[in-house]
Design an enzyme around this catalytic site. Structure first.
Site, PDB file in Angstrom:
ATOM      1  N   CYS A  63      85.549 -99.688 -48.368  1.00 23.60           N
ATOM      2  CA  CYS A  63      85.119 -99.920 -49.742  1.00 23.60           C
ATOM      3  C   CYS A  63      86.052-100.896 -50.454  1.00 23.60           C
ATOM      4  O   CYS A  63      85.643-101.598 -51.378  1.00 23.60           O
ATOM      5  CB  CYS A  63      85.067 -98.602 -50.508  1.00 23.60           C
TER       6      CYS A  63
ATOM      7  N   TRP B 244      67.374 -55.318 -51.244  1.00 23.09           N
ATOM      8  CA  TRP B 244      68.359 -56.268 -51.747  1.00 23.09           C
ATOM      9  C   TRP B 244      69.233 -55.570 -52.772  1.00 23.09           C
ATOM     10  O   TRP B 244      68.703 -54.887 -53.654  1.00 23.09           O
ATOM     11  CB  TRP B 244      67.661 -57.465 -52.375  1.00 23.09           C
TER      12      TRP B 244
ATOM     13  N   GLU C  76      81.452 -96.617 -54.294  1.00 23.16           N
ATOM     14  CA  GLU C  76      81.748 -97.964 -54.785  1.00 23.16           C
ATOM     15  C   GLU C  76      80.622 -98.940 -54.442  1.00 23.16           C
ATOM     16  O   GLU C  76      80.212 -99.758 -55.279  1.00 23.16           O
ATOM     17  CB  GLU C  76      83.068 -98.456 -54.188  1.00 23.16           C
TER      18      GLU C  76
ATOM     19  N   ARG D  29      67.100 -71.930 -48.052  1.00 27.82           N
ATOM     20  CA  ARG D  29      65.666 -71.869 -48.296  1.00 27.82           C
ATOM     21  C   ARG D  29      65.314 -71.836 -49.779  1.00 27.82           C
ATOM     22  O   ARG D  29      64.285 -72.357 -50.177  1.00 27.82           O
ATOM     23  CB  ARG D  29      65.074 -70.609 -47.642  1.00 27.82           C
TER      24      ARG D  29
ATOM     25  N   THR E  60      75.798 -59.180 -37.181  1.00 25.62           N
ATOM     26  CA  THR E  60      74.747 -59.561 -38.119  1.00 25.62           C
ATOM     27  C   THR E  60      73.558 -60.161 -37.384  1.00 25.62           C
ATOM     28  O   THR E  60      72.397 -59.905 -37.728  1.00 25.62           O
ATOM     29  CB  THR E  60      75.295 -60.568 -39.144  1.00 25.62           C
TER      30      THR E  60
END
Length: 381
Positions: free
Chosen positions: A89, A179, A54, A216, A205
């Site tokens: 606002c 991949w 706003e 990235r 992981t």
């Protein structure tokens, strides 16, 4: 023209420009029309601590040399009525002299939740709130699904992301996974990271891949926080995740453990991490308690990128809201890891029902969004 078309539809398009910008604040857009129907201002919510939609629209009108006296403001979410990082606002709209405010949907924040509309009406401004089943109202809530989840359920919206072959393999038996999908799908995955408040992974992981898990491959105005589930506090203080993220943006790192170790904790905290002990059964992190804690840290959407073991724990405990899957046109065969180490089930009645909400090609791969049935009940007004 129906109120959920025209300027309010335009305001929703503005709100989408806050997708990667406004976290942890909701994504909101505003369009202002003069009494003669001309558009005189538009804006969307900026970074936390910056102006809301706003105020941006009012500034836009001022820069155009337009008066907002008697104007109508179209806003995708109920204007705030409380002092947070910025002033209310509602007060800005009142001071600007608008005569009417059309709102797509109410704000689930208990500090607002109808108070914004009441404050505007109390100032003599006409207020129109769309029916909850209108297309724009639904779209506004969907755009802010994590914010609604945090405010109503007290937990983030958990989205599990995985890349897999057509036969459901996420990694070969030797752990190789780079991949499976193509470059376009990987960039798209980074775009989904960018919209989240935080990215979560497990210690497995971290130890196996030493990832940074930052954004990235797409431009971003902010880096999502990083969350590590590390029951035994094994995260090396030399991990790449402590390096400065790409694009020169900072982020916070939260490490959740089940067993504290003073020296290890001190080493991780020296690297800037926040270590939180939330022990659960079996010496594991209490994942449900972790989600509640992340909500108190203003995490709206939680982007889960982990291995099949931690994924399985999230599925088993009923903590996944949505799956973001990239399916590659290849078959990798038996012996590899699947999406989630969950089961085996004894009957089909134990299955986890989902519904496909979007299926789209991304490069040579296929992106599937599948929502766990019933998990979005809080979006129903």
């Amino acid at each position: 023209m129906p109120p959920d078309q025209g300027p309010l539809s335009d305001a929703l398009q503005r709100a989408r420009q806050s997708l990667t910008l406004s976290n942890p604040n909701p994504r909101v857009g505003c369009v202002i029309l003069a009494p003669d129907g001309r558009e005189i201002g538009r804006g969307h919510t900026q970074q936390a601590g910056g102006p809301h939609a706003e105020v941006m629209a009012l500034r836009d009108a001022a820069q155009r040399g337009e008066s907002t006296q008697g104007a109508t403001a179209y806003v995708t979410l109920e204007p705030c009525s409380h002092h947070g990082r910025t002033p209310p606002c509602c007060d800005a709209l009142v001071a600007a002299g608008v005569s009417k405010v059309v709102v797509a949907t109410g704000d689930p924040n208990p500090k607002v939740a109808g108070r914004g509309l009441d404050r505007l009406r109390g100032a003599g401004i006409e207020v129109e709130l769309l029916p909850p089943d209108s297309e724009t109202a639904i779209a506004s809530r969907e755009l802010n699904i994590g914010f609604f989840s945090r405010m109503i359920r007290g937990t983030p919206w958990v989205r599990m992301k995985a890349a897999m072959s057509l036969d459901g393999v996420t990694a070969l038996g030797n752990g190789a996974s780079q991949w499976i999908t193509g470059e376009a799908a990987r960039a798209d995955g980074h775009a989904w990271r960018a919209r989240a408040c935080a990215v979560l992974t497990g210690i497995g992981t971290v130890l196996e891949d030493d990832p940074m898990l930052d954004v990235r491959q797409v431009p971003t105005p902010r880096q999502p926080h990083l969350v590590i589930v590390d029951s035994k506090l094994e995260t090396p203080a030399t991990s790449r995740l402590f390096q400065s993220p790409a694009q020169g943006l900072t982020r916070r790192i939260f490490i959740y453990c089940a067993a504290s170790d003073t020296s290890r904790q001190a080493a991780l905290e020296r690297q800037g991490a926040t270590v939180i002990a939330l022990p659960g059964p079996g010496g594991k992190v209490d994942l449900a308690a972790m989600l509640r804690d992340l909500a108190t840290r203003e995490v709206n959407e939680l982007h889960l990128e982990a291995g099949h073991k931690l994924n399985g724990s999230f599925v088993r405990e009923g903590l996944v809201d949505e799956f973001l899957l990239y399916l590659a046109p290849q078959i990798l065969g038996v012996g590899g890891a699947g999406l989630a180490n969950w089961g085996p089930l004894q009957s089909l009645d134990q299955r986890l029902p989902v519904r496909f909400t979007a299926v789209e090609p991304v490069g040579d791969d296929l992106r599937i969004l599948a929502r766990v049935q019933g998990r979005d009940h809080f979006l129903q007004a």
